[in-house]
Design a protein around this motif. Structure first.
Motif, PDB file in Angstrom:
ATOM      1  N   ALA A 241       0.830  -1.212   0.000  1.00 45.61           N
ATOM      2  CA  ALA A 241       0.000   0.000   0.000  1.00 45.61           C
ATOM      3  C   ALA A 241       0.859   1.254   0.000  1.00 45.61           C
ATOM      4  N   ARG A 242       1.925   1.255   0.798  1.00 43.87           N
ATOM      5  CA  ARG A 242       2.810   2.424   0.848  1.00 43.87           C
ATOM      6  C   ARG A 242       3.468   2.658  -0.513  1.00 43.87           C
TER       7      ARG A 242
ATOM      8  N   SER B  95      -3.829   4.101  -2.841  1.00 47.27           N
ATOM      9  CA  SER B  95      -3.500   2.675  -2.840  1.00 47.27           C
ATOM     10  C   SER B  95      -4.739   1.838  -3.121  1.00 47.27           C
ATOM     11  N   TYR B  96      -4.542   0.531  -3.103  1.00 44.22           N
ATOM     12  CA  TYR B  96      -5.666  -0.386  -3.315  1.00 44.22           C
ATOM     13  C   TYR B  96      -6.796  -0.146  -2.318  1.00 44.22           C
ATOM     14  N   ALA B  97      -6.473   0.425  -1.151  1.00 39.87           N
ATOM     15  CA  ALA B  97      -7.497   0.678  -0.126  1.00 39.87           C
ATOM     16  C   ALA B  97      -8.521   1.695  -0.623  1.00 39.87           C
TER      17      ALA B  97
ATOM     18  N   ASP C 218      -5.315   0.974   5.000  1.00 44.86           N
ATOM     19  CA  ASP C 218      -3.870   0.992   4.763  1.00 44.86           C
ATOM     20  C   ASP C 218      -3.118   1.872   5.748  1.00 44.86           C
ATOM     21  N   ALA C 219      -3.783   2.904   6.274  1.00 44.23           N
ATOM     22  CA  ALA C 219      -3.142   3.813   7.224  1.00 44.23           C
ATOM     23  C   ALA C 219      -4.202   4.330   8.191  1.00 44.23           C
TER      24      ALA C 219
ATOM     25  N   ALA D 277     -11.114  -0.587  10.598  1.00 47.84           N
ATOM     26  CA  ALA D 277     -10.024  -0.450   9.636  1.00 47.84           C
ATOM     27  C   ALA D 277      -8.686  -0.806  10.281  1.00 47.84           C
ATOM     28  N   GLY D 278      -8.549  -0.463  11.556  1.00 47.79           N
ATOM     29  CA  GLY D 278      -7.323  -0.807  12.275  1.00 47.79           C
ATOM     30  C   GLY D 278      -7.186  -2.309  12.458  1.00 47.79           C
ATOM     31  N   ILE D 279      -8.276  -2.965  12.789  1.00 43.30           N
ATOM     32  CA  ILE D 279      -8.255  -4.423  12.942  1.00 43.30           C
ATOM     33  C   ILE D 279      -7.905  -5.083  11.615  1.00 43.30           C
TER      34      ILE D 279
END
Length: 275
Positions: free
Chosen positions: A167-168, A177-179, A203-204, A215-217
């Motif tokens: 992603a980065r 990114s793909y996100a 992604d972030a 999203a964090g999980i």
């Protein structure tokens, strides 16, 4: 390079789904879905009919007599699980072969992420199915490969599609990114906003406003499964672990790192998504 909006507007990049499935998803995402209309629409789609009946007749529900119609299956399963199943069916059927991406590996990785996301959200109240979130979280990668095949092939030579740093690398190259692609794709299909937001920030999760815990999980789960695909050693796992995100969410580091090999999806399971 294409900007995000141009990519999402490209008919080459975004696949279509059967009209019946699209109509069923629209109804399922309504504030008060009409169960009769949902069952009527899904009953016109053979694959979904078979899947619903298989689940409704599984040992989990301990039915004395077999369920034979979509409307009966809908009554047993409930609207939310059926919506999740319809989302999964739509997205998996839309992507069969995408450039040079190893689709069997892609679905195996996605299955692993779905299972770990589900595991890490136990005892948490969430708006969307963790399993579905995990299963479809990387579909933006396939959209990128469809819309910008040459650019993605060049990037693939520098960094593996399944690398945790993917992603980065995409953000550095494209500005997204793909996100964000996956979120735009899900929004175009009018999928639940909770799902869209989770995909968009995965992604972030701490770098943008309106932080979404799910999203964090997902971020932690996908890191672990990507590390598995690349064969990370115990030392590399410990060094690269997204501890900031895990700590903020109160995730059990031991559970994440000790996800045992017996839990990983098999190639045979992944092959089912290609049939």
């Amino acid at each position: 390079m294409m900007d995000l909006q141009s990519l999402l507007a490209s008919p080459v990049a975004l696949p279509s789904i059967p009209r019946v499935i699209a109509l069923a998803l629209t109804e399922l995402n309504a504030p008060e879905p009409d169960a009769l209309r949902v069952s009527s629409l899904l009953g016109m789609e053979p694959v979904m009919t078979a899947r619903l009946l298989m689940v409704a007749n599984s040992a989990r529900f301990q039915r004395r007599r077999r369920v034979g119609t979509v409307s009966e299956a809908l009554a047993i399963l409930g609207l939310r699980p059926v919506r999740d199943m319809t989302i999964e069916a739509a997205m998996t059927s839309a992507f069969r072969k995408v450039g040079s991406v190893d689709m069997k590996q892609f679905w195996r990785y996605s299955l692993d992420t779905a299972r770990l996301t589900q595991l890490l959200t136990r005892a948490r109240k969430v708006e969307v199915s963790p399993y579905t979130v995990g299963l479809v979280h990387a579909l933006g990668e396939l959209v990128l490969h469809r819309g910008m095949p040459k650019e993605m092939e060049q990037l693939n030579q520098r960094i593996n599609v399944f690398a945790p740093q993917r992603a980065r690398a995409e953000r550095e190259l494209l500005g997204y990114s793909y996100a964000q692609v996956g979120a735009g794709f899900a929004r175009a299909w009018q999928l639940p906003e909770a799902l869209v937001e989770t995909l968009e920030h995965q992604d972030a999760p701490f770098e943008r406003e309106d932080y979404e815990p799910m999203a964090g999980i997902l971020h932690v789960a996908s890191w672990r499964c990507r590390a598995h695909e690349l064969g990370y050693t115990e030392n590399k796992l410990a060094v690269s672990f997204p501890d900031k995100t895990a700590l903020a969410l109160g995730l059990d580091v031991g559970v994440v790192l000790a996800h045992a090999p017996v839990d990983w999806a098999s190639s045979q399971e992944a092959r089912l998504f290609l049939e």
